[in-house]
Every structure is written in C-alpha cells, then in structure tokens.
Design an enzyme around this catalytic site. Structure first.
Site, mmCIF file in Angstrom:
data_model
loop_
_atom_site.group_PDB
_atom_site.id
_atom_site.type_symbol
_atom_site.label_atom_id
_atom_site.label_comp_id
_atom_site.label_asym_id
_atom_site.label_seq_id
_atom_site.Cartn_x
_atom_site.Cartn_y
_atom_site.Cartn_z
ATOM 1 N N GLU A 193 0.822 -1.220 0.000
ATOM 2 C CA GLU A 193 0.000 0.000 0.000
ATOM 3 C C GLU A 193 0.856 1.271 0.000
ATOM 4 O OE1 GLU A 193 -3.672 2.011 2.554
ATOM 5 O OE2 GLU A 193 -2.412 0.475 3.500
ATOM 6 N N GLU A 204 -11.878 0.887 4.861
ATOM 7 C CA GLU A 204 -10.932 1.260 5.908
ATOM 8 C C GLU A 204 -11.236 2.725 6.233
ATOM 9 O OE1 GLU A 204 -6.299 0.436 6.731
ATOM 10 O OE2 GLU A 204 -6.710 2.199 5.495
#
Length: 269
Positions: free
Chosen positions: A153, A247
């Site tokens: 990420e 998220e």
C-alpha cells in the site's frame, strides 16, 4: 466487485480508520446483517484470535476474510521492513511471515502498509527503497508458496516518504519482480497525492489488487467530497474484481459508518 468492512483488534490503533473494533464476533454479525461480502481483519498478531473462532464467525454470517493487515507490527512492536538495523528488519520479516501464515488459513492475502517505514533523511530514501524491494520480494515469494498474494500500500506523504502514489508503487513492483505482490489503492491516500484518481487507477491497471473504499476525509464513502462514479467506472475498465473495503473512521459510530458504506457500494458499483 465485492463489499468489505474493516475490523481492528489492536488497542494501540484506537481512533484509527477502522469501522468495527475489539469484538470480532459482533463485527461479523453486524457486517452479515448489513449484507457485506467480507471483513478485513487487523489483529495484534496471529495469536490474538483462534482460527476456529474466525471460521465460526465467518460461517455464521456468510462472510469471507478479504485480507489481514500487519499494522500492529509497527504500532505495537515498532517494526519496519526498512529499519537500518538488520536485526529489526529480520523481526519485521518474521512478523509478516506469521501474518501470511495466519491469513492463508482463510485464503486471505496480507497487507503491508505502515510496516514499510520511512527514510530518516532524503539522502537515505534510495537505500530504504532498496531494502523495501528486497523485503517485498522475499515475502512475496513466501506468500506465493502458499498460493497467496502480498498487497503493498502506497501511503500519503504524512505517513511515509517512500511511495506516495500508485505510479511510485508500480515502479517499486517493477524492482520487486514478484507476481504475487500487488498494489492496494487507498482512496484516502490517493485523494491527497494523485492528480486524477481514475487516471492513476487506469495506469496501474492489473497491478491493483485491493481497494480501500473510503472518502476524502477518511470517513465512510459518501461522507466526504470524492466523486465515486469515475473511480468505479475505471475499476470496471481495468477488470478489477476484488474487494471494495471500508478502511474508514467509525464516524459517527461504527454501525452508521458500515451502513453508509454498503449503501454507497450498492449505489456506485
């Protein structure tokens, strides 16, 4: 594309961008009742919750496990894959390996976010990126042996100075040369760093392996100012069939954030 919502069991991450907290069973029950396809789990370590309990909770709510996070390696143990100390890097590798083993029981890939670390100086960035590429290659090979993926990420500039954009991530993966390693496109980070979110997704193409479906202010999708239509259109264009995972901050409360996410998922997909 499939819907997903995050669950954190990491006390040190309290207040972070996770919708549900502390109680995995209750989180699964809520996610199932709302119609989610999966949950994404952030645990302190592989020993935090038994595989039997996870299997039971997922089965009872007709959910799958979309991915497992490794952020506790940083927030709890202060481990990064790019630390100057080889002993620390070894411990970081061991922690991630344990999480790969943990996730593999449920066919869930592992995410590398905050454990990538950051360079202490601009001059040291190149060495950090080299160490990160080496770690991702090693861990990607380990994940591949278990027929799993490793998800890397890129983060915004306030969280790392290594890779901030999907283009940076693609360049890193070119160095890694491990097909099991893919990119996580987090719309919150992208909103800070990318000039055009849809174009960046299009350019990353098949390297996108997971998406954090969240708004500009890190609240649930629809609680900020992002326009999701071009993002979803582009994901379809590049053939993305993975999860849109929330998220997101549990604002104004976990259930409201989850409900907002699943509503936007159905509206935009």
């Amino acid at each position: 594309m499939k819907s997903c919502v995050t669950v954190s069991l990491v006390p040190e991450a309290k207040g972070g961008p996770f919708v549900f907290w502390d109680d995995f069973r209750a989180a699964c029950q809520s996610a199932g009742e709302l119609g989610f396809d999966a949950v994404e789990l952030f645990a302190p370590g592989p020993e935090a919750i038994s595989s039997i309990e996870i299997s039971e909770c997922l089965a009872q709510s007709n959910l799958s496990l979309a991915a497992v996070g490794t952020g506790a390696g940083w927030v709890r143990h202060r481990l990064t894959l790019t630390d100057e100390d080889p002993a620390v890097r070894t411990k970081a590798i061991q922690f991630v390996r344990s999480m790969i083993d943990f996730g593999a029981q449920f066919n869930a890939p592992t995410i590398i976010g905050s454990m990538q670390g950051r360079a202490a100086t601009a001059e040291g960035r190149g060495d950090c990126l080299k160490r990160l590429a080496e770690a991702l290659a090693e861990l990607g090979e380990y994940a591949a042996r278990q027929q799993q993926r490793l998800i890397y990420e890129p983060l915004n500039r306030y969280e790392t100075n290594l890779c901030n954009t999907l283009a940076n991530g693609c360049q890193l993966l070119d160095e890694v040369r491990q097909p099991a390693v893919c990119l996580l496109a987090d719309l919150f980070h992208m909103n800070i760093e990318e000039v055009n979110l849809a174009e960046s997704l299009r350019n990353a193409g098949s390297q996108v392996g997971h998406v954090h479906f969240v708004d500009s202010n890190r609240r649930a999708a629809g609680f900020g100012h992002l326009s999701f239509s071009p993002i979803i259109t582009t994901l379809h264009e590049i053939g993305y069939e993975g999860f849109l995972s929330a998220e997101a901050l549990s604002w104004p409360n976990p259930l409201a954030a989850a409900r907002q996410t699943i509503d936007m998922f159905h509206q935009t997909r």
